[in-house]
Design a protein around this motif. Structure first.
Motif, PDB file in Angstrom:
ATOM      1  N   PHE A   1      -3.651  75.038 -31.668  1.00 46.49           N
ATOM      2  CA  PHE A   1      -2.673  74.278 -32.499  1.00 46.49           C
ATOM      3  C   PHE A   1      -3.007  72.950 -32.537  1.00 46.49           C
ATOM      4  N   LEU A   2      -3.075  72.269 -31.340  1.00 49.22           N
ATOM      5  CA  LEU A   2      -3.437  70.834 -30.943  1.00 49.22           C
ATOM      6  C   LEU A   2      -4.825  70.274 -31.744  1.00 49.22           C
ATOM      7  N   LYS A   3      -5.653  71.329 -31.390  1.00 49.36           N
ATOM      8  CA  LYS A   3      -7.081  71.052 -32.040  1.00 49.36           C
ATOM      9  C   LYS A   3      -7.029  70.786 -33.794  1.00 49.36           C
ATOM     10  N   ALA A   4      -6.218  71.437 -34.534  1.00 52.52           N
ATOM     11  CA  ALA A   4      -6.155  71.557 -35.906  1.00 52.52           C
ATOM     12  C   ALA A   4      -5.160  70.172 -35.990  1.00 52.52           C
ATOM     13  N   ILE A   5      -4.594  69.617 -35.330  1.00 53.27           N
ATOM     14  CA  ILE A   5      -3.654  68.473 -35.539  1.00 53.27           C
ATOM     15  C   ILE A   5      -4.771  67.301 -35.284  1.00 53.27           C
ATOM     16  N   ARG A   6      -5.620  67.390 -34.419  1.00 56.07           N
ATOM     17  CA  ARG A   6      -6.606  66.369 -34.227  1.00 56.07           C
ATOM     18  C   ARG A   6      -7.773  66.388 -35.254  1.00 56.07           C
ATOM     19  N   LYS A   7      -8.447  67.490 -35.307  1.00 52.45           N
ATOM     20  CA  LYS A   7      -9.343  67.698 -36.104  1.00 52.45           C
ATOM     21  C   LYS A   7      -9.232  67.351 -37.765  1.00 52.45           C
ATOM     22  N   PHE A   8      -7.863  67.575 -38.259  1.00 56.43           N
ATOM     23  CA  PHE A   8      -7.703  67.399 -39.652  1.00 56.43           C
ATOM     24  C   PHE A   8      -6.621  66.082 -39.740  1.00 56.43           C
TER      25      PHE A   8
ATOM     26  N   LEU B   1      -4.707  72.419 -51.862  1.00 62.17           N
ATOM     27  CA  LEU B   1      -4.659  73.035 -50.696  1.00 62.17           C
ATOM     28  C   LEU B   1      -5.413  72.321 -49.412  1.00 62.17           C
ATOM     29  N   GLY B   2      -5.581  73.047 -48.508  1.00 63.68           N
ATOM     30  CA  GLY B   2      -6.197  72.246 -47.250  1.00 63.68           C
ATOM     31  C   GLY B   2      -5.310  72.262 -46.256  1.00 63.68           C
ATOM     32  N   PRO B   3      -5.603  71.712 -44.925  1.00 59.71           N
ATOM     33  CA  PRO B   3      -4.858  71.330 -43.683  1.00 59.71           C
ATOM     34  C   PRO B   3      -3.594  70.537 -44.304  1.00 59.71           C
ATOM     35  N   LYS B   4      -3.994  69.458 -45.271  1.00 57.38           N
ATOM     36  CA  LYS B   4      -3.089  68.165 -45.578  1.00 57.38           C
ATOM     37  C   LYS B   4      -2.945  68.638 -47.045  1.00 57.38           C
ATOM     38  N   THR B   5      -1.840  68.990 -47.752  1.00 61.52           N
ATOM     39  CA  THR B   5      -1.970  69.225 -48.839  1.00 61.52           C
ATOM     40  C   THR B   5      -1.807  68.079 -49.850  1.00 61.52           C
TER      41      THR B   5
ATOM     42  N   ASP C   1      -1.905  60.048 -53.395  1.00 64.47           N
ATOM     43  CA  ASP C   1      -0.748  59.449 -52.693  1.00 64.47           C
ATOM     44  C   ASP C   1       0.101  59.034 -53.521  1.00 64.47           C
ATOM     45  N   ASP C   2       1.450  59.512 -53.296  1.00 64.19           N
ATOM     46  CA  ASP C   2       2.402  59.027 -54.045  1.00 64.19           C
ATOM     47  C   ASP C   2       3.846  59.264 -53.277  1.00 64.19           C
ATOM     48  N   PRO C   3       4.367  58.070 -53.197  1.00 58.49           N
ATOM     49  CA  PRO C   3       5.596  58.088 -52.274  1.00 58.49           C
ATOM     50  C   PRO C   3       6.806  59.226 -52.614  1.00 58.49           C
ATOM     51  N   ARG C   4       6.681  59.538 -53.912  1.00 58.80           N
ATOM     52  CA  ARG C   4       7.635  60.754 -54.259  1.00 58.80           C
ATOM     53  C   ARG C   4       7.338  62.007 -53.831  1.00 58.80           C
ATOM     54  N   PHE C   5       5.938  61.929 -53.217  1.00 62.45           N
ATOM     55  CA  PHE C   5       5.471  63.205 -52.644  1.00 62.45           C
ATOM     56  C   PHE C   5       5.306  63.191 -50.905  1.00 62.45           C
ATOM     57  N   ILE C   6       6.133  64.153 -50.523  1.00 61.68           N
ATOM     58  CA  ILE C   6       6.058  64.112 -48.927  1.00 61.68           C
ATOM     59  C   ILE C   6       4.676  65.085 -48.595  1.00 61.68           C
ATOM     60  N   ARG C   7       3.982  64.624 -48.042  1.00 59.97           N
ATOM     61  CA  ARG C   7       2.545  65.192 -47.639  1.00 59.97           C
ATOM     62  C   ARG C   7       2.994  66.580 -46.355  1.00 59.97           C
ATOM     63  N   ARG C   8       2.351  67.630 -46.857  1.00 55.18           N
ATOM     64  CA  ARG C   8       2.511  68.747 -46.143  1.00 55.18           C
ATOM     65  C   ARG C   8       1.240  69.035 -45.351  1.00 55.18           C
ATOM     66  N   ILE C   9       1.722  69.256 -44.036  1.00 55.69           N
ATOM     67  CA  ILE C   9       0.678  69.420 -43.035  1.00 55.69           C
ATOM     68  C   ILE C   9       0.637  70.959 -42.554  1.00 55.69           C
ATOM     69  N   LYS C  10      -0.403  71.669 -42.018  1.00 58.34           N
ATOM     70  CA  LYS C  10      -0.401  73.154 -41.655  1.00 58.34           C
ATOM     71  C   LYS C  10      -0.951  72.888 -40.224  1.00 58.34           C
ATOM     72  N   PRO C  11      -0.191  72.756 -39.173  1.00 63.22           N
ATOM     73  CA  PRO C  11      -0.773  73.075 -37.906  1.00 63.22           C
ATOM     74  C   PRO C  11      -1.335  74.271 -37.426  1.00 63.22           C
TER      75      PRO C  11
ATOM     76  N   LEU D   1     -13.553  74.564 -46.759  1.00 64.61           N
ATOM     77  CA  LEU D   1     -13.175  73.092 -46.510  1.00 64.61           C
ATOM     78  C   LEU D   1     -14.452  72.364 -46.733  1.00 64.61           C
ATOM     79  N   GLU D   2     -15.667  73.017 -46.628  1.00 62.38           N
ATOM     80  CA  GLU D   2     -16.968  72.359 -47.145  1.00 62.38           C
ATOM     81  C   GLU D   2     -16.781  71.779 -48.353  1.00 62.38           C
ATOM     82  N   ILE D   3     -16.304  72.635 -49.369  1.00 63.08           N
ATOM     83  CA  ILE D   3     -16.205  72.057 -50.901  1.00 63.08           C
ATOM     84  C   ILE D   3     -15.045  71.365 -51.101  1.00 63.08           C
ATOM     85  N   LEU D   4     -13.790  71.367 -50.467  1.00 64.34           N
ATOM     86  CA  LEU D   4     -12.729  70.653 -50.664  1.00 64.34           C
ATOM     87  C   LEU D   4     -12.849  69.279 -51.019  1.00 64.34           C
ATOM     88  N   PRO D   5     -13.337  68.442 -50.292  1.00 68.14           N
ATOM     89  CA  PRO D   5     -13.451  67.102 -50.569  1.00 68.14           C
ATOM     90  C   PRO D   5     -13.879  66.832 -52.146  1.00 68.14           C
TER      91      PRO D   5
END
Ligand code: SF4
Ligand SMILES: [Zn+2]
Ligand SMILES: [Zn+2]
Length: 306
Positions: free
Chosen positions: A31-38, A185-189, A193-203, A262-266
């Motif tokens: 769980f902590l690894k995902a927070i750090r890694k992403f 999709l992805g660990p950070k959706t 970047d737009d202040p009207r959208f709150i970034r979602r994260i998936k730990p 994850l390799e093609i996501l960027p």
């Protein structure tokens, strides 16, 4: 025997036995690894929301984020739950959730479809044959969570999506030829970047459904194991069964889907960055079109002009 400490095993990880204590340690480390890694939570993310339902994923997520918040004293958590109005189901999971939040002194806010949109999901479902229950539910829930998280000035919104959920979403978008959704999709959706959208994260991104279920069981979270009555009709359920069959035959299928994704996501995110976010003409919430999806659904169901 547990491969690490030689105690009684409770779980096999990649064919290797682990005891209760070592499995819990493994889960919490991942769980902590995902927070750090992403890079999911920055030190400056002080007010963070956690989207919760009272199921095994969201309770495991909330428990571990709360542990982190106890260590990082400046991290302040607010749990956000949506009561869609699903008879004989949601009230039970909310009961578990309320107790969990009370026991762990976590602030919990519950928003209902009835109060926010005028109708429960059960009532909306009866009004249509076009929209599937999960499509109405998902659209309105995402809309409400973003709106409320922004009003509460939360920097991020953590969700309980695990590795299996993400693998299913990737395939669903492939099957439906919906690459623009895949880009979000992805660990950070999100893409822009737009202040009207709150970034979602998936730990829980690196943890499987089986691991999360085992963890919730071993931690005695007392989760209500009931299933949403609409889940049988969900497209996701078919895709889930499809991948699970594969996973049984070829272990590691879910993980391979995520790893290659994850390799093609960027690249996918880059090619979908150009779009502009408008404001919905009806409710002023952010939208890709003139009318947002939530207003479209509500409008159509109430036979308005939209
Ligand atoms: S299964 Fe569908 S209707 Fe039920 S809570 Fe999930 S998204 Fe909503
Ligand atoms: Zn052990
Ligand atoms: Zn709208």
């Amino acid at each position: 025997m547990c491969k690490l400490c030689k105690k009684e095993p409770v779980m096999f990880m990649a064919g290797e036995p682990l005891c209760k204590r070592c499995f819990i340690h493994y889960f919490e480390k991942k769980f902590l690894k995902a927070i750090r890694k992403f890079d999911l939570l920055k030190k400056t993310d002080l007010n963070v929301g956690v989207a919760v339902s009272g199921g095994k994923d969201s309770i495991s997520l909330l428990y571990n984020l709360n542990k982190l918040a106890i260590r990082r004293r400046k991290l302040n958590l607010t749990a956000l739950a949506i009561d869609e109005g699903i008879k004989n189901y949601r009230s039970l999971t909310l009961k578990t959730l309320k107790k969990f939040c009370k026991d762990n002194k976590i602030e919990l806010k519950i928003y209902s479809f009835k109060k926010e949109f005028g109708y429960t999901l059960d009532e909306l479902v009866k009004k249509t044959k076009i929209y599937k229950p999960c499509s109405i539910c998902g659209t309105l829930r995402r809309y409400l969570l973003n709106k409320k998280a922004r009003e509460l000035k939360l920097k991020k919104l953590a969700t309980g999506h695990n590795l299996d959920d993400e693998a299913q979403s990737i395939l669903i978008n492939q099957f439906r030829n919906d690459v623009s959704r895949t880009a979000r999709l992805g660990p950070k959706t999100g893409i822009l970047d737009d202040p009207r959208f709150i970034r979602r994260i998936k730990p829980l991104y690196l943890l499987s459904e089986k691991e999360t279920a085992t963890y919730a069981f071993l931690k005695n979270f007392n989760i209500n194991s009931g299933k949403c009555p609409y889940s049988k009709e969900a497209y996701r359920d078919s895709v889930k069964n499809f991948i699970n069959n594969f996973e049984q035959k070829y272990s590691g299928t879910n993980y391979s889907i995520i790893k290659s994704f994850l390799e093609i996501l960027p690249l996918i995110k880059k090619s979908y960055k150009q779009g502009k976010i408008k404001s919905c003409k009806k409710c002023k919430e952010p939208s890709s079109g003139d009318i947002c999806n939530a207003c479209k659904i509500i409008g159509i169901l109430l036979k308005n002009e939209y």
